[in-house]
Scaffold this motif. Sequence first.
Motif, short mmCIF file in Angstrom:
data_model
loop_
_atom_site.label_atom_id
_atom_site.label_comp_id
_atom_site.label_asym_id
_atom_site.label_seq_id
_atom_site.Cartn_x
_atom_site.Cartn_y
_atom_site.Cartn_z
N ASP A 183 0.39 -0.80 0.30
CA ASP A 183 0.08 0.30 -0.29
C ASP A 183 0.94 1.21 0.21
OD1 ASP A 183 1.27 -0.29 2.49
OD2 ASP A 183 -0.97 -0.36 3.34
N ASN A 243 -0.41 -4.54 3.99
CA ASN A 243 -0.75 -3.50 4.32
C ASN A 243 1.11 -3.44 5.17
OD1 ASN A 243 -2.84 -2.71 3.29
ND2 ASN A 243 -4.31 -3.45 4.64
N SER A 244 0.98 -1.50 5.37
CA SER A 244 2.35 -1.10 6.28
C SER A 244 2.22 -0.93 7.65
CB SER A 244 2.46 0.16 5.56
OG SER A 244 1.51 0.88 5.45
N ASP A 245 0.61 -1.60 8.11
CA ASP A 245 0.72 -1.58 9.16
C ASP A 245 1.12 -2.81 9.86
OD1 ASP A 245 -1.39 0.33 8.53
OD2 ASP A 245 -2.84 -0.38 8.74
N ALA A 246 1.54 -3.97 9.16
CA ALA A 246 2.05 -5.26 9.46
C ALA A 246 3.69 -5.30 10.14
CB ALA A 246 1.62 -6.52 7.90
N PRO A 248 5.02 -1.65 11.78
CA PRO A 248 5.12 -0.39 12.12
C PRO A 248 6.47 -0.36 12.26
CG PRO A 248 4.08 -2.07 14.12
CD PRO A 248 4.68 -3.06 12.77
N LYS A 252 7.03 7.27 10.51
CA LYS A 252 5.96 7.12 9.74
C LYS A 252 6.45 7.38 8.21
CE LYS A 252 1.18 8.97 8.44
NZ LYS A 252 -0.11 9.85 8.39
N LYS A 255 2.11 7.41 1.73
CA LYS A 255 1.80 6.17 1.07
C LYS A 255 2.15 6.19 -0.89
CE LYS A 255 0.08 3.84 4.83
NZ LYS A 255 -1.72 3.21 4.51
#
Length: 289
Positions: A183, A243-246, A248, A252, A255
């Motif tokens: 993502d 997803n990048s949430d996987a 951390p 930041k 995207k």
Amino acid sequence: MNGNKRVVITGATGQLGQALKERAEGIPGFEFIFLDRQELPLENLEQVVRSLKSLQPHVLINTAAYTAVDLAEVEIELAERVNHLAVREMAAYAAQYDCKFMSISTDYVFDGSSSFPLDENQPTAPVNVYGRSKLNGEKAAFEVNAQSIIIRTSWVYSPFGKNFVNTMLQLMRTKDEISVVSDQHGSPTNAFDLADLLLNIIEKDLWIPGIYHYSNEGEASWFDFAIAIRQLTQLDCKVLPVNSDAFPTKAKRPKNSLLDKSKIKSTFDITIPHWKESLTKMLEQYPEL
């Protein structure tokens, strides 16, 4: 100096520095001097000025940077000294001593919220310390030297050092399955393509100041990039999108950092290869593949 133009390049051991060293060999009319972080520690601002006064370059290309994106969230002052204050000193030196100054910046000056390729006029809004320090360096360069050239690039890779391609090759050789972020979108940049552009500018003396965007053509997510690496190397490893949430991270990441290259193509009359074409070319340089 035998009438040759002296070109000083910082960041000799970085990806772009090493690509420039390879490409610069044998170019007539120029004397290239490559400085690594021991020879020119950018955090030591006084030494930066002393070294430049001693070397007296006609052209100064800054490819060095503090690039540890997550560590920068802690080492804020160091990131600012290297990416901002040192750039200011180099640009100021160039303005004072009739030297041409070029510095490499990053797609991280943007917040990554855009759904279209970003041109040079898009508002900047870095989402991390690294991006902010690089943007501060851009602004400082133009404050003291209106003749500066700043080139923003993204997702640089090469056969040298730590980068996405080398990391993927190592993982794909040692694991049956890996997960890659799908993502975040941008375009990979072959360090040799960028090196060729910089040398083209100085060889032809096409000095048109300003900010420019450069990456290879086409769009990809990190997952797309990984799939292409796997296909081209025929390595037997399953690649899964996540997803990048996987993953951390302290800092930041933007995207979408796809760059619009219209300005650099028209200004310098260049053709930019597609990222897959450039990736194919570079992987051919790996003797073990």
